[in-house]
Design a protein around this motif. Structure first.
Motif, PDB file in Angstrom:
ATOM      1  N   GLY A 236       5.370 -13.383  -3.903  1.00  0.00           N
ATOM      2  CA  GLY A 236       5.964 -14.013  -2.448  1.00  0.00           C
ATOM      3  C   GLY A 236       5.579 -13.501  -1.277  1.00  0.00           C
ATOM      4  O   GLY A 236       7.042 -13.334  -0.107  1.00  0.00           O
ATOM      5  N   ALA A 237       4.608 -12.539  -1.240  1.00  0.00           N
ATOM      6  CA  ALA A 237       4.234 -12.540   0.158  1.00  0.00           C
ATOM      7  C   ALA A 237       2.782 -12.491   0.292  1.00  0.00           C
ATOM      8  O   ALA A 237       1.747 -11.629   0.711  1.00  0.00           O
ATOM      9  CB  ALA A 237       4.329 -10.875   1.253  1.00  0.00           C
ATOM     10  N   GLU A 238       2.234 -14.095   0.201  1.00  0.00           N
ATOM     11  CA  GLU A 238       0.534 -14.261  -0.175  1.00  0.00           C
ATOM     12  C   GLU A 238      -0.264 -13.546   1.170  1.00  0.00           C
ATOM     13  O   GLU A 238      -1.854 -13.670   0.873  1.00  0.00           O
ATOM     14  CB  GLU A 238       0.430 -14.774  -0.315  1.00  0.00           C
ATOM     15  CG  GLU A 238       1.066 -16.809   0.565  1.00  0.00           C
ATOM     16  CD  GLU A 238       0.375 -17.981   0.728  1.00  0.00           C
ATOM     17  OE1 GLU A 238       0.860 -18.869   1.230  1.00  0.00           O
ATOM     18  OE2 GLU A 238       0.714 -18.214  -1.032  1.00  0.00           O
ATOM     19  N   ASP A 239       0.531 -13.950   2.285  1.00  0.00           N
ATOM     20  CA  ASP A 239      -0.311 -13.730   3.914  1.00  0.00           C
ATOM     21  C   ASP A 239      -0.291 -11.870   3.596  1.00  0.00           C
ATOM     22  O   ASP A 239      -0.326 -11.250   4.819  1.00  0.00           O
ATOM     23  CB  ASP A 239       0.535 -14.213   5.072  1.00  0.00           C
ATOM     24  CG  ASP A 239       1.854 -13.334   4.681  1.00  0.00           C
ATOM     25  OD1 ASP A 239       3.220 -13.886   4.105  1.00  0.00           O
ATOM     26  OD2 ASP A 239       2.470 -13.006   6.198  1.00  0.00           O
ATOM     27  N   GLN A 240       0.574 -10.905   2.337  1.00  0.00           N
ATOM     28  CA  GLN A 240       0.321  -9.852   2.926  1.00  0.00           C
ATOM     29  C   GLN A 240      -0.496  -8.576   1.488  1.00  0.00           C
ATOM     30  O   GLN A 240      -0.757  -9.435   0.886  1.00  0.00           O
ATOM     31  CB  GLN A 240       1.556  -9.345   2.903  1.00  0.00           C
ATOM     32  CG  GLN A 240       1.884  -9.579   4.427  1.00  0.00           C
ATOM     33  CD  GLN A 240       3.702  -8.831   3.792  1.00  0.00           C
ATOM     34  OE1 GLN A 240       3.885  -7.830   3.116  1.00  0.00           O
ATOM     35  NE2 GLN A 240       4.669  -9.175   5.132  1.00  0.00           N
TER      36      GLN A 240
END
Length: 307
Positions: A236-240
């Motif tokens: 749910g947090a593809e940028d992390q």
């Protein structure tokens, strides 16, 4: 960083790095360019010189996937660089809102009390960390930018015995992970261009995502630590991503890290000389538990892909 012609800049930089002999071209006399001439790349890729000129100058910015594949082959790009070339040739997408730091992720990091772990975003800003990570290196405190610290903090050169490799891989990982059209990325790169070493490496247009590798730390209190680095995805947090460091069980590094954490009682100390901040890879999922993520086998000793 000039955001107007990213595709053209990449093609020109990588063309300059291919020697004619590497692609079966004979050379005669003195050449005025260090790598392939434009007409040579056009011939290898099966496109006209006029069309390649338009691509490099930013007049045409939408080559077909077939042309991109042909250029990648002619430029001898590896899988990572070829994927980056395809991304540059794709139509610009809508800016993505950064994912919020989630309390349950911080709780997970804290549950790994003896395992240094932190969360970073695509721009290599540290968002969360456990105490063990900040004891390992002050640059892992939330609020730090890892790329800025690698190049602008003199202590980083002492912390990483393989600093030249770390610096090279950090830049390549930033180019892979960050969206070059993102204003925050552009501001970070523009600020770091004042650093000669960063500017030289950024101009190479190397592409390499963060991978699970072996990293060496020369810690001022614990001495040499050889730790296995793992990069974990966050659902749910593809940028992390979560970055975790583990010593091999029973190793001297495991003993030294344990003693360090006991002496420090889980609280970081020390200071860094950090450059003034401006505004604002491929990850591997592994099984995790309360004691930390399961160690992966193998790995290359030396400079890992970034800090």
């Amino acid at each position: 960083m000039t955001r107007d012609n990213l595709l053209g800049q990449f093609l020109q930089a990588r063309r300059a790095r291919v020697r004619p002999g590497e692609v079966g071209l004979a050379t005669y006399g003195r050449r005025r360019v260090p790598g392939l001439r434009r007409d040579e790349l056009a011939r290898l890729a099966g496109v006209s010189v006029q069309y390649l000129t338009r691509l490099e100058q930013g007049v045409d910015r939408s080559p077909s996937p077939q042309v991109v594949d042909a250029l990648a082959t002619a430029l001898r790009l590896d899988q990572d660089a070829a994927a980056h070339l395809h991304a540059l040739a794709a139509p610009p997408s809508e800016p993505r809102r950064p994912s919020e730091a989630r309390v349950e992720v911080q709780q997970l990091l804290d549950s790994w009390g003896s395992t240094p772990a932190y969360v970073r975003d695509r721009c290599f800003d540290v968002l969360m960390a456990n105490k063990a990570a900040t004891v390992l290196a002050p640059m892992y405190h939330p609020g730090h930018n890892l790329v800025r610290d690698v190049f602008c903090d003199p202590a980083a050169r002492s912390l990483f015995p393989d600093w030249p490799d770390i610096a090279e891989q950090t830049v390549a990982a930033l180019r892979t992970a960050a969206d070059p059209r993102d204003l925050r990325t552009a501001a970070l790169v523009a600020d770091l261009q004042r650093n000669d070493e960063f500017r030289l490496l950024w101009g190479r247009h190397d592409v390499r995502p963060s991978r699970n590798e072996i990293k060496r730390f020369d810690h001022p209190d614990a001495g040499l630590l050889i730790l296995r680095r793992q990069t974990l995805t966050i659902a749910g947090a593809e940028d992390q991503v979560i970055i975790v460091y583990q010593p091999d069980p029973g190793s001297s590094s495991a003993d030294a890290l344990t003693r360090l954490l006991l002496i420090r009682n889980g609280s970081g100390s020390g200071s860094l000389v950090v450059c003034e901040r401006s505004g604002g890879g491929r990850a591997t999922s592994v099984a995790v538990g309360a004691g930390g993520p399961a160690a992966a086998g193998g790995g290359r000793v030396g400079g890992g892909a970034g800090p």
